[in-house]
Write an enzyme that holds these catalytic residues in place. Sequence first.
Site, PDB file in Angstrom:
ATOM      1  N   HIS A 198     -13.724   3.208  -7.791  1.00 40.88           N
ATOM      2  CA  HIS A 198     -13.858   2.003  -6.974  1.00 40.88           C
ATOM      3  C   HIS A 198     -14.378   0.839  -7.802  1.00 40.88           C
ATOM      4  CE1 HIS A 198     -13.832   4.544  -3.163  1.00 40.88           C
ATOM      5  NE2 HIS A 198     -12.773   3.784  -3.162  1.00 40.88           N
ATOM      6  N   GLU A 440      11.108   5.825   5.738  1.00 40.21           N
ATOM      7  CA  GLU A 440      10.344   6.555   4.713  1.00 40.21           C
ATOM      8  C   GLU A 440      10.569   8.059   4.821  1.00 40.21           C
ATOM      9  OE1 GLU A 440       6.220   5.426   5.065  1.00 40.21           O
ATOM     10  OE2 GLU A 440       6.269   5.440   7.239  1.00 40.21           O
ATOM     11  N   ASP A 464       6.505   6.979   0.525  1.00 41.44           N
ATOM     12  CA  ASP A 464       6.813   8.226   1.214  1.00 41.44           C
ATOM     13  C   ASP A 464       8.274   8.628   1.055  1.00 41.44           C
ATOM     14  OD1 ASP A 464       4.423   9.261   2.363  1.00 41.44           O
ATOM     15  OD2 ASP A 464       4.369   7.500   3.651  1.00 41.44           O
ATOM     16  N   CYS A 511       8.419  -2.394   1.502  1.00 41.44           N
ATOM     17  CA  CYS A 511       6.971  -2.619   1.376  1.00 41.44           C
ATOM     18  C   CYS A 511       6.272  -1.507   0.592  1.00 41.44           C
ATOM     19  CB  CYS A 511       6.335  -2.776   2.749  1.00 41.44           C
ATOM     20  SG  CYS A 511       6.493  -1.325   3.784  1.00 41.44           S
TER      21      CYS A 511
HETATM   22  C1  PEP Z   1       5.156   3.753   1.991  1.00 37.98           C
HETATM   23  O1  PEP Z   1       5.180   4.937   2.336  1.00 37.98           O
HETATM   24  O2  PEP Z   1       5.880   3.289   1.082  1.00 37.98           O
HETATM   25  C2  PEP Z   1       4.242   2.804   2.634  1.00 37.98           C
HETATM   26  C3  PEP Z   1       4.303   1.510   2.380  1.00 37.98           C
HETATM   27  O3  PEP Z   1       3.305   3.315   3.478  1.00 37.98           O
HETATM   28  P1  PEP Z   1       1.939   4.033   3.007  1.00 37.98           P
HETATM   29  O4  PEP Z   1       1.803   3.831   1.531  1.00 37.98           O
HETATM   30  O5  PEP Z   1       0.869   3.366   3.807  1.00 37.98           O
HETATM   31  O6  PEP Z   1       2.201   5.435   3.406  1.00 37.98           O
HETATM   32 MG    MG Z   2       4.224   5.536   4.165  1.00 38.15          MG
END
Ligand code: PEP
Ligand code: MG
Length: 589
Positions: A198, A440, A464, A511
């Site tokens: 951290h 995902e 994911d 994202c």
């Molecule tokens: C992803 O799975 O790419 C995502 C943006 O969600 P998280 O990282 O929160 O699982």
């Molecule tokens: Mg995800």
Amino acid sequence: MTTEPTEEIVLHGISGSQGICIGKAYLVDREGVDVIERYNIDNKDVDKELKRFKGAVNKAKNELSGIIEDIPEDLRQHAYILETHLLLHKDKMLYGKTIELIKNEQINAEWALKKASATAKSVFKNISDPYLQARAADIEHVCDRILRHLMGTVDVNISGINKRVILVANNLSPAETSQIQLNRVMGFITDRGGKTSHTSIIARTLEIPAVLGLERATALIKNEDLIIVDGNEGIVIINPEEETLVRYEELSRRYEAYKKEEVRRGELPATSADGKHFRIMGNIELPEEVVAVKDHGGDGIGLFRTEFLYLSRIDFPGEQELFDQYKEVVELMSPLPVTIRTLDINGDKEIESMPSPEEANPALGLRAIRFCLKNPEIFKTQLRAILRASAHGYVRLLLPMISGAEEITECIRILDQAAAELEQEGLEYNRDIEVGIMIEIPSAAVMADLLADMVDFFSIGTNDLVQYTLAIDRGNRHVAHLYSPMHPAVIRLIRHVVDAGRHKGKKTYMCGEMAAEPMHLPILMGMGIEELSMAPQSIPKIKNLIRKINVSEVEKLMDTLLQQSSVQDMERIIMDAYGELLNEDIYGK
Ligand code: PEP
Ligand code: MG
């Protein structure tokens, strides 16, 4: 007076935060807590010893609460780290175990605490996940603070430093790091710690150079020694020779100029060399991070991960509390979009208010939308808060971990219910709110042509999607080398989703972390993903690269890329075409 000749020494560590600084060393002295005596206490004194321990814990907690209250605005988003430390003070493994040891073994509180913490730390250290391993350091920071109160030694008062220095410490706790004042501290180096600690996360937010894990820095460096911290390479130079000094002064100047220019140009729109416009958005976890998105030229929020409002607490947040937080973000960003993702807990983020059942494979378990559909009241509370926030700006609603059509139908049914309730209660919301799903899970990607009829947009979560497509646990370092968003299967899936959406007039955004990696950018632009969302600090780099790439050129490369069968071949083709651009010299010309 004769001065001893000094020799230049180069130490190699881990880069915690980029940048270069040159200055005088300031050793953060933490004497006293390392030497702990063990002694036995009489039966009649056990209660007194317990009282002494509990008193020290309370003092340590109060001290930390004071630090949390005084935490500067730009570090607010990291306050949860210290709040977790606050909880650790009364943790069963630490607090409960120390009390038990004092009572059962009749030993002094310092020794009992040291023993309890050693056991707790070894539990974390034996976990293969590097992030969890690093949490052993959190236990150590908490113990150190309690020990200082037990032994009456003084804490390092970093906020009291009154000259511009480079901190040199065996280890800096997140609490200490959060007290760093930028007008006093240029950078810091430590013997311990690593990239996922951290402490380095905070250093990156402060945007000051930091090198960690140097092992012998405190042994070799004396107060006032001249040192160079090269956070780009993870190097520290003690007593640099004149020539080295001149070279690093030049590198530092060039790096600063490069960063300044990168952020300045990040304000410009992300329009490709041949005039195609892209939107580069920020991922946030807390309302406080909106400032960073704006400062780095973000075009909106592409992912607001909402689970952090549910973590580190024993109850579920109510509608008003959620609404207040969402409204704040939406109003701050307005008229730009804010994509609020509904709760994605379990998997790797378990909440205290409802511990998940024992699951052999949490990533395949009762996670995200599955948890919400099993607990519709918790889900509806959040949906009502999001809907109400939509009356205050541009809100998009995003559903995580969708695997197929039935889940979407069920979510929309609960969303309609929430909207009908608000209608009845006369509360405002946007009736045309855009509803999208995260892509995902491979099944959703395969079904994208049909799912597109049910929603307004897709957002690809590559973190994911890669994990589930390649069957690689995203947190397991033993298979980390196999985890690649550039795997041809992943690229083909993404291509299918974008095309399927386009045929139905629906946009696909991204994202996941893939969006922030320069090497992946040409391929994403070539597939026509117009909106990419990432950590705020990555926005300027990606925006600047977009302006140098021709979409029509990458489009031509797509057919060749889609015919490749290995990650290496994909990467080679990208590097042959864009290597020079992607390996931009961070020291400028
Ligand atoms: C992803 O799975 O790419 C995502 C943006 O969600 P998280 O990282 O929160 O699982
Ligand atoms: Mg995800």
